[in-house]
Design an enzyme around this catalytic site. Sequence first.
Site, PDB file in Angstrom:
ATOM      1  N   HIS A  67      39.278  19.967  15.486  1.00 47.63           N
ATOM      2  CA  HIS A  67      39.478  18.508  15.604  1.00 47.63           C
ATOM      3  C   HIS A  67      38.670  17.973  16.779  1.00 47.63           C
ATOM      4  O   HIS A  67      38.352  16.791  16.837  1.00 47.63           O
ATOM      5  CB  HIS A  67      40.962  18.156  15.761  1.00 47.63           C
ATOM      6  CG  HIS A  67      41.528  18.473  17.098  1.00 47.63           C
ATOM      7  ND1 HIS A  67      41.766  19.761  17.518  1.00 47.63           N
ATOM      8  CD2 HIS A  67      41.872  17.685  18.146  1.00 47.63           C
ATOM      9  CE1 HIS A  67      42.234  19.738  18.749  1.00 47.63           C
ATOM     10  NE2 HIS A  67      42.308  18.493  19.151  1.00 47.63           N
ATOM     11  N   LYS A 108      39.634  31.759  20.868  1.00 45.96           N
ATOM     12  CA  LYS A 108      39.935  32.937  21.699  1.00 45.96           C
ATOM     13  C   LYS A 108      39.178  34.128  21.149  1.00 45.96           C
ATOM     14  O   LYS A 108      38.896  34.192  19.948  1.00 45.96           O
ATOM     15  CB  LYS A 108      41.440  33.245  21.669  1.00 45.96           C
ATOM     16  CG  LYS A 108      41.917  34.015  22.876  1.00 45.96           C
ATOM     17  CD  LYS A 108      42.082  33.097  24.068  1.00 45.96           C
ATOM     18  CE  LYS A 108      42.583  33.791  25.290  1.00 45.96           C
ATOM     19  NZ  LYS A 108      42.936  32.807  26.344  1.00 45.96           N
TER      20      LYS A 108
HETATM   21  P1  NAD Z   1      43.724  40.049  34.926  1.00 49.52           P
HETATM   22  O1  NAD Z   1      43.205  41.136  34.075  1.00 49.52           O
HETATM   23  O2  NAD Z   1      42.900  39.556  36.058  1.00 49.52           O
HETATM   24  O3  NAD Z   1      45.146  40.438  35.559  1.00 49.52           O
HETATM   25  C1  NAD Z   1      46.236  40.912  34.836  1.00 49.52           C
HETATM   26  C2  NAD Z   1      47.075  41.757  35.789  1.00 49.52           C
HETATM   27  O4  NAD Z   1      48.281  42.147  35.131  1.00 49.52           O
HETATM   28  C3  NAD Z   1      46.361  43.034  36.227  1.00 49.52           C
HETATM   29  O5  NAD Z   1      46.480  43.203  37.622  1.00 49.52           O
HETATM   30  C4  NAD Z   1      47.101  44.121  35.458  1.00 49.52           C
HETATM   31  O6  NAD Z   1      47.088  45.381  36.097  1.00 49.52           O
HETATM   32  C5  NAD Z   1      48.494  43.523  35.393  1.00 49.52           C
HETATM   33  N1  NAD Z   1      49.332  44.105  34.341  1.00 49.52           N
HETATM   34  C6  NAD Z   1      48.957  44.597  33.134  1.00 49.52           C
HETATM   35  N2  NAD Z   1      50.025  45.041  32.452  1.00 49.52           N
HETATM   36  C7  NAD Z   1      51.090  44.840  33.252  1.00 49.52           C
HETATM   37  C8  NAD Z   1      52.472  45.108  33.122  1.00 49.52           C
HETATM   38  N3  NAD Z   1      52.957  45.663  32.017  1.00 49.52           N
HETATM   39  N4  NAD Z   1      53.295  44.790  34.134  1.00 49.52           N
HETATM   40  C9  NAD Z   1      52.807  44.221  35.264  1.00 49.52           C
HETATM   41  N5  NAD Z   1      51.491  43.933  35.447  1.00 49.52           N
HETATM   42  C10 NAD Z   1      50.648  44.243  34.453  1.00 49.52           C
HETATM   43  O7  NAD Z   1      44.100  38.872  33.914  1.00 49.52           O
HETATM   44  P2  NAD Z   1      44.304  37.339  34.252  1.00 49.52           P
HETATM   45  O8  NAD Z   1      43.026  36.635  34.005  1.00 49.52           O
HETATM   46  O9  NAD Z   1      44.996  37.205  35.547  1.00 49.52           O
HETATM   47  O10 NAD Z   1      45.276  36.923  33.059  1.00 49.52           O
HETATM   48  C11 NAD Z   1      46.673  37.103  33.132  1.00 49.52           C
HETATM   49  C12 NAD Z   1      47.357  36.205  32.115  1.00 49.52           C
HETATM   50  O11 NAD Z   1      46.997  34.845  32.379  1.00 49.52           O
HETATM   51  C13 NAD Z   1      46.973  36.466  30.665  1.00 49.52           C
HETATM   52  O12 NAD Z   1      48.093  36.197  29.855  1.00 49.52           O
HETATM   53  C14 NAD Z   1      45.910  35.420  30.400  1.00 49.52           C
HETATM   54  O13 NAD Z   1      45.800  35.101  29.021  1.00 49.52           O
HETATM   55  C15 NAD Z   1      46.454  34.266  31.204  1.00 49.52           C
HETATM   56  N6  NAD Z   1      45.452  33.261  31.555  1.00 49.52           N
HETATM   57  C16 NAD Z   1      44.353  33.593  32.299  1.00 49.52           C
HETATM   58  C17 NAD Z   1      43.436  32.602  32.629  1.00 49.52           C
HETATM   59  C18 NAD Z   1      42.246  32.873  33.522  1.00 49.52           C
HETATM   60  O14 NAD Z   1      41.576  31.912  33.923  1.00 49.52           O
HETATM   61  N7  NAD Z   1      41.975  34.114  33.891  1.00 49.52           N
HETATM   62  C19 NAD Z   1      43.620  31.283  32.169  1.00 49.52           C
HETATM   63  C20 NAD Z   1      44.757  30.979  31.420  1.00 49.52           C
HETATM   64  C21 NAD Z   1      45.659  31.986  31.122  1.00 49.52           C
END
Ligand code: NAD
Length: 472
Positions: A67, A108
């Site tokens: 959209h 995504k």
């Molecule tokens: P990242 O890979 O930088 O960090 C994720 C962290 O979570 C890592 O340190 C990892 O070791 C830890 N982790 C993994 N499994 C785990 C568990 N079972 N228990 C505890 N910790 C655990 O990823 P990110 O970019 O920080 O993304 C994290 C979340 O935020 C995701 O759901 C992602 O979709 C969301 N998100 C990220 C962004 C972005 O800009 N990076 C934007 C919107 C949403």
Amino acid sequence: MSENNDYSLFDEVNHFVDKATKHLDLDKALVQQIKECNSIYEFNFPLRNDDGSKEVIKGFRVQHSHHKVPVKGGIRYSEEVNVEEIKGLAALMTYKCALVEIPYGGGKGGVKINPRNYTETQLEKITRRYTSELIKKNFIGPAIDVPAPDYGTGAREMGWITDTYMAFHPDSITAKGCVTGKPLSLHGIPGRTEATGRGVFFGLREAVSVEEDMEKLGLKTGLKDKKIIIQGMGNVGYHTAMYLEQAGAKIIGIAEYNGGLYDEDGIDVQEIHRYKIENDGFKGYKKGKFIEESTDLLTYECDILVPAALENQITSDNAKDVKAKIIAEAANGPVSWEAEEILTENNVMVIPDLYLNAGGVTVSYFEWLKNLSRVSFGKLQKRYEKQKFSDLVDIMEESSGYKFSEKQRETIIKGASERDLVDSGLEETMVNAYHNMNELRKKKNIKNLRIAGFVLALERISISYMDLGIFP
Ligand code: NAD
């Protein structure tokens, strides 16, 4: 439902859409068009390792809604990646962008690998091949589909994607707008790395500023002295922790995949972050208590619980044990819909992902605009503004007889840097969206913020689709 009879993330998102449409009067076919993913691309490609061995890697890219174009959404590297998850995350991006009024459809991508099992050289090969597969099918481009970092990826991977895309499009002047979250040297934007965490901070700050809402939870307004537990100390978790600590909140627990840390007196965020990088976890850290089973921390006593790792962390199994008053969904999809029913019943406020982690896409939008215009924000006006303010200060001094100190003068005349503008745009977006969503919740008597967020997003998406009409 997915094969193992659990709800997939895509099912979850559509469940929320169904609940939200009850507050709207929308045509059934229009709702179906909004809910479905418009294009789904699943592919496999070979990787040749240095020792001559070969393996097959699975990749995905989903475009949920056209959209608005381009579509936008991160690329995730994780062994858990599957098509239903990517569909759910792409759909969430659509509603997120609509809610915070960023003009993109949702997308995504994912690669089914554990990046920890690959060398940097292998990751570069995988990223470049993944990008070329997207190029082949026209699934990437500044006007088509613009990826960004997500779980398991960062600026480094975005740099490789940029270079690969530019190699295939040497005559495109806007090629760098094919992806966001790039390194600054490749026309990334200052503040993008920390944007999601900063947005989570702004969102939480707004939520706890509403006296009436805090009273219902039995909390005081303001972030100062609020006790926080965070799951995931990656990009989003770390930056969220940093900004919350700066605002006077106390980080008392951090959960990582290989163990957690709990300290009632508060954890020093910078110190633990350094320790985690050097030691691949919290084991052996001198202060606080090491928690072997880190998911236990999700149910520890605290004011605000911030899941910032993966989806499906608070489910019907553990929701009733959650003691936090507020759950701040920094990750995508950490609270299942069944869990949310229990939490709402138990007077726990859930600040939903579709709003709370929108800071990343917001600053990505600024980066993309910069790439299209090929000029940094503030470059044209900063010096001009500085001169104008300096003239104004001179006039004020002359007419009042008051002499400003050098520091006062500098504060007044300093023009906005690119970083100042990015932060200001992010704050404006997060503040407005929170209050729009919360006001709508109250006005329509909607039971929680998530459904209010979906209602607002659906209203906007449906108007776009209706204005577009149907081709042919
Ligand atoms: P990242 O890979 O930088 O960090 C994720 C962290 O979570 C890592 O340190 C990892 O070791 C830890 N982790 C993994 N499994 C785990 C568990 N079972 N228990 C505890 N910790 C655990 O990823 P990110 O970019 O920080 O993304 C994290 C979340 O935020 C995701 O759901 C992602 O979709 C969301 N998100 C990220 C962004 C972005 O800009 N990076 C934007 C919107 C949403």
